[in-house]
Design a protein around this motif. Structure first.
Motif, PDB file in Angstrom:
ATOM      1  N   LEU A 146      13.554  -7.936  46.462  1.00 38.94           N
ATOM      2  CA  LEU A 146      12.148  -7.766  46.838  1.00 38.94           C
ATOM      3  C   LEU A 146      11.679  -8.962  47.673  1.00 38.94           C
ATOM      4  CD1 LEU A 146       9.553  -6.117  46.619  1.00 38.94           C
ATOM      5  CD2 LEU A 146       9.060  -7.316  44.478  1.00 38.94           C
ATOM      6  N   LEU A 147      12.001 -10.178  47.231  1.00 40.02           N
ATOM      7  CA  LEU A 147      11.657 -11.364  48.010  1.00 40.02           C
ATOM      8  C   LEU A 147      12.370 -11.348  49.360  1.00 40.02           C
ATOM      9  CD1 LEU A 147      11.740 -14.099  45.220  1.00 40.02           C
ATOM     10  CD2 LEU A 147       9.725 -13.238  46.417  1.00 40.02           C
ATOM     11  N   GLY A 148      13.619 -10.892  49.348  1.00 37.27           N
ATOM     12  CA  GLY A 148      14.365 -10.810  50.590  1.00 37.27           C
ATOM     13  C   GLY A 148      13.732  -9.852  51.580  1.00 37.27           C
ATOM     14  N   ALA A 149      13.172  -8.758  51.087  1.00 35.69           N
ATOM     15  CA  ALA A 149      12.510  -7.803  51.965  1.00 35.69           C
ATOM     16  C   ALA A 149      11.299  -8.442  52.642  1.00 35.69           C
ATOM     17  CB  ALA A 149      12.088  -6.571  51.170  1.00 35.69           C
ATOM     18  N   ILE A 150      10.582  -9.290  51.916  1.00 30.76           N
ATOM     19  CA  ILE A 150       9.452 -10.013  52.511  1.00 30.76           C
ATOM     20  C   ILE A 150       9.945 -10.953  53.598  1.00 30.76           C
ATOM     21  CG2 ILE A 150       7.676 -11.745  52.056  1.00 30.76           C
ATOM     22  CD1 ILE A 150       7.335 -10.527  49.278  1.00 30.76           C
ATOM     23  N   VAL A 151      10.978 -11.716  53.282  1.00 29.70           N
ATOM     24  CA  VAL A 151      11.508 -12.705  54.221  1.00 29.70           C
ATOM     25  C   VAL A 151      12.055 -12.037  55.477  1.00 29.70           C
ATOM     26  CG1 VAL A 151      13.382 -14.373  54.538  1.00 29.70           C
ATOM     27  CG2 VAL A 151      11.971 -14.455  52.469  1.00 29.70           C
ATOM     28  N   GLU A 152      12.813 -10.970  55.304  1.00 28.64           N
ATOM     29  CA  GLU A 152      13.444 -10.319  56.446  1.00 28.64           C
ATOM     30  C   GLU A 152      12.430  -9.710  57.404  1.00 28.64           C
ATOM     31  OE1 GLU A 152      17.873  -8.899  55.123  1.00 28.64           O
ATOM     32  OE2 GLU A 152      16.221  -7.501  54.771  1.00 28.64           O
ATOM     33  N   ARG A 153      11.272  -9.333  56.908  1.00 29.31           N
ATOM     34  CA  ARG A 153      10.280  -8.670  57.742  1.00 29.31           C
ATOM     35  C   ARG A 153       9.272  -9.633  58.355  1.00 29.31           C
ATOM     36  NH1 ARG A 153      12.568  -5.405  54.442  1.00 29.31           N
ATOM     37  NH2 ARG A 153      12.619  -3.132  54.725  1.00 29.31           N
ATOM     38  N   ARG A 154       9.387 -10.903  58.078  1.00 28.64           N
ATOM     39  CA  ARG A 154       8.441 -11.884  58.625  1.00 28.64           C
ATOM     40  C   ARG A 154       8.710 -12.095  60.120  1.00 28.64           C
ATOM     41  NH1 ARG A 154       8.181 -16.269  54.547  1.00 28.64           N
ATOM     42  NH2 ARG A 154       6.845 -14.723  53.512  1.00 28.64           N
ATOM     43  N   THR A 155       7.671 -12.089  60.904  1.00 26.42           N
ATOM     44  CA  THR A 155       7.804 -12.229  62.353  1.00 26.42           C
ATOM     45  C   THR A 155       7.895 -13.699  62.755  1.00 26.42           C
ATOM     46  OG1 THR A 155       5.414 -12.370  62.739  1.00 26.42           O
ATOM     47  CG2 THR A 155       6.394 -10.148  62.632  1.00 26.42           C
ATOM     48  N   PRO A 156       8.320 -13.985  63.997  1.00 28.97           N
ATOM     49  CA  PRO A 156       8.329 -15.379  64.465  1.00 28.97           C
ATOM     50  C   PRO A 156       6.962 -16.046  64.363  1.00 28.97           C
ATOM     51  CG  PRO A 156       9.664 -14.033  65.922  1.00 28.97           C
ATOM     52  CD  PRO A 156       9.004 -13.083  64.961  1.00 28.97           C
ATOM     53  N   HIS A 157       5.888 -15.325  64.673  1.00 24.76           N
ATOM     54  CA  HIS A 157       4.550 -15.891  64.534  1.00 24.76           C
ATOM     55  C   HIS A 157       4.240 -16.198  63.066  1.00 24.76           C
ATOM     56  CE1 HIS A 157       2.772 -14.307  68.584  1.00 24.76           C
ATOM     57  NE2 HIS A 157       3.439 -15.442  68.719  1.00 24.76           N
ATOM     58  N   ARG A 190      -2.439 -14.642  59.606  1.00 27.89           N
ATOM     59  CA  ARG A 190      -0.966 -14.704  59.573  1.00 27.89           C
ATOM     60  C   ARG A 190      -0.470 -14.942  58.148  1.00 27.89           C
ATOM     61  NH1 ARG A 190       1.425 -18.074  64.762  1.00 27.89           N
ATOM     62  NH2 ARG A 190      -0.025 -17.329  66.354  1.00 27.89           N
ATOM     63  N   VAL A 191      -1.157 -15.814  57.409  1.00 33.35           N
ATOM     64  CA  VAL A 191      -0.750 -16.087  56.026  1.00 33.35           C
ATOM     65  C   VAL A 191      -0.818 -14.811  55.198  1.00 33.35           C
ATOM     66  CG1 VAL A 191      -1.343 -17.322  53.916  1.00 33.35           C
ATOM     67  CG2 VAL A 191      -1.393 -18.525  56.105  1.00 33.35           C
ATOM     68  N   ARG A 192      -1.880 -14.047  55.369  1.00 34.50           N
ATOM     69  CA  ARG A 192      -2.007 -12.796  54.611  1.00 34.50           C
ATOM     70  C   ARG A 192      -0.928 -11.791  55.024  1.00 34.50           C
ATOM     71  NH1 ARG A 192      -7.520 -13.644  55.681  1.00 34.50           N
ATOM     72  NH2 ARG A 192      -7.477 -12.082  57.347  1.00 34.50           N
ATOM     73  N   THR A 193      -0.685 -11.691  56.312  1.00 34.50           N
ATOM     74  CA  THR A 193       0.287 -10.719  56.808  1.00 34.50           C
ATOM     75  C   THR A 193       1.696 -11.041  56.345  1.00 34.50           C
ATOM     76  OG1 THR A 193      -1.083 -10.315  58.768  1.00 34.50           O
ATOM     77  CG2 THR A 193       1.234  -9.649  58.897  1.00 34.50           C
ATOM     78  N   THR A 194       2.030 -12.319  56.254  1.00 32.18           N
ATOM     79  CA  THR A 194       3.387 -12.718  55.860  1.00 32.18           C
ATOM     80  C   THR A 194       3.650 -12.590  54.366  1.00 32.18           C
ATOM     81  OG1 THR A 194       2.747 -15.050  55.535  1.00 32.18           O
ATOM     82  CG2 THR A 194       3.520 -14.412  57.736  1.00 32.18           C
ATOM     83  N   LEU A 195       2.590 -12.340  53.578  1.00 26.01           N
ATOM     84  CA  LEU A 195       2.712 -12.306  52.111  1.00 26.01           C
ATOM     85  C   LEU A 195       3.255 -13.628  51.568  1.00 26.01           C
ATOM     86  CD1 LEU A 195       4.165  -8.708  51.580  1.00 26.01           C
ATOM     87  CD2 LEU A 195       1.768  -9.443  51.476  1.00 26.01           C
ATOM     88  N   TRP A 196       2.880 -14.721  52.222  1.00 26.88           N
ATOM     89  CA  TRP A 196       3.375 -16.035  51.814  1.00 26.88           C
ATOM     90  C   TRP A 196       2.946 -16.388  50.387  1.00 26.88           C
ATOM     91  CZ3 TRP A 196       6.821 -19.569  52.301  1.00 26.88           C
ATOM     92  CH2 TRP A 196       6.593 -20.870  51.868  1.00 26.88           C
ATOM     93  N   ALA A 197       1.678 -16.178  50.076  1.00 21.86           N
ATOM     94  CA  ALA A 197       1.192 -16.524  48.742  1.00 21.86           C
ATOM     95  C   ALA A 197       1.918 -15.718  47.673  1.00 21.86           C
ATOM     96  CB  ALA A 197      -0.319 -16.290  48.648  1.00 21.86           C
ATOM     97  N   GLU A 198       2.176 -14.444  47.967  1.00 23.55           N
ATOM     98  CA  GLU A 198       2.877 -13.606  47.012  1.00 23.55           C
ATOM     99  C   GLU A 198       4.329 -14.055  46.832  1.00 23.55           C
ATOM    100  OE1 GLU A 198      -0.659 -11.579  48.447  1.00 23.55           O
ATOM    101  OE2 GLU A 198       0.974 -12.598  49.463  1.00 23.55           O
ATOM    102  N   GLU A 199       4.963 -14.443  47.930  1.00 23.25           N
ATOM    103  CA  GLU A 199       6.342 -14.927  47.829  1.00 23.25           C
ATOM    104  C   GLU A 199       6.428 -16.184  46.964  1.00 23.25           C
ATOM    105  OE1 GLU A 199       9.709 -17.284  50.387  1.00 23.25           O
ATOM    106  OE2 GLU A 199       8.294 -16.058  51.522  1.00 23.25           O
ATOM    107  N   VAL A 200       5.588 -17.158  47.290  1.00 24.39           N
ATOM    108  CA  VAL A 200       5.627 -18.431  46.562  1.00 24.39           C
ATOM    109  C   VAL A 200       5.290 -18.232  45.089  1.00 24.39           C
ATOM    110  CG1 VAL A 200       4.579 -20.721  46.378  1.00 24.39           C
ATOM    111  CG2 VAL A 200       5.153 -19.788  48.621  1.00 24.39           C
ATOM    112  N   ALA A 201       4.365 -17.324  44.806  1.00 30.92           N
ATOM    113  CA  ALA A 201       3.992 -17.071  43.410  1.00 30.92           C
ATOM    114  C   ALA A 201       5.161 -16.515  42.613  1.00 30.92           C
ATOM    115  CB  ALA A 201       2.809 -16.107  43.357  1.00 30.92           C
ATOM    116  N   ALA A 202       6.108 -15.854  43.286  1.00 31.84           N
ATOM    117  CA  ALA A 202       7.260 -15.267  42.591  1.00 31.84           C
ATOM    118  C   ALA A 202       8.414 -16.240  42.441  1.00 31.84           C
ATOM    119  CB  ALA A 202       7.736 -14.018  43.331  1.00 31.84           C
TER     120      ALA A 202
END
Length: 217
Positions: A135-146, A188-200
């Motif tokens: 699940l975390l990998g799916a977030i990481v793989e879909r993150r854009t360069p921006h 961008r922070v919201r779109t990347t799901l950064w907070a959700e990733e770090v929380a996990a």
């Protein structure tokens, strides 16, 4: 103990990407605790490393998924002591499981090329680890360069791959560095799901530790 066996995808068409992967990960590997044997080529276009720290293992896995183009097998369990100088000379249940995991990663229908194999009393916990890492990998793989422009500046210093040692920056500072508005940074922070990733991260770390501990029980 955690053993990572990582095999390159489409090596005949991509060429040998092992040196680039090792070079990319080297600053991160140097910073992280619990690296018993660093990432090195074992045979062909395959690399392997051995770790004792679950958080370090998580960070390496996520960074390899970010790079892309690799099948990842994570074996959890005991290794035979003393460890030799090179992982290709080492043995033990965790190495056997890492081999089984990377082979299973190649055949899984899921989009994230990752599998985890444990043993003993840790089989159910290992399945939990695999599900969360994928699940975390799916977030990481879909993150854009921006998206990575922003999240790289938000990352804790010990898990940065650029060698920088600065603490995480504020969104205002990031906006100034990137020449964009604070609102754009926030978006961008919201779109990347950064907070959700770090929380996990803490949950993933705990599950990895429990899988290792239960395997030894």
């Amino acid at each position: 103990m955690f053993v990572l066996t990582v095999d390159q995808q489409r090596s005949t068409s991509r060429g040998d990407a092992v040196p680039d992967l090792i070079g990319h990960l080297e600053p991160l590997v140097r910073r992280l605790p619990g690296v018993r044997l660093p990432l090195e080529r074992t045979v062909g276009d395959e690399v392997q490393m051995v770790l004792t720290d679950p958080r370090s293992t998580l960070m390496i896995v996520l960074e390899i998924l970010r790079v892309g183009g690799w099948w990842i097998g994570l074996g959890i369990g005991a290794v035979n002591d003393p460890l030799p100088e090179h992982s290709r000379e080492a043995s033990g249940p965790a190495f056997v499981r890492a081999r089984a995991a990377v082979e299973r990663a190649k055949t899984k229908a899921a989009s994230v090329p990752l599998a985890v194999v444990g043993g003993g009393g840790a089989v159910e916990r290992t399945a939990d680890v695999e599900a969360l890492l994928r699940l975390l990998g799916a977030i990481v793989e879909r993150r854009t360069p921006h998206g990575w422009e922003v999240t790289d500046l938000l990352r804790p210093a010990d898990v940065r791959t650029d060698g920088g040692g600065e603490p995480p920056l504020t969104q205002r500072e990031i906006a100034r560095i990137l020449g964009i508005s604070e609102q754009a940074v926030s978006q961008r922070v919201r779109t990347t799901l950064w907070a959700e990733e770090v929380a996990a991260w803490p949950l993933a770390t705990r599950l990895l530790q429990e899988a290792d501990t239960w395997d030894q029980a």
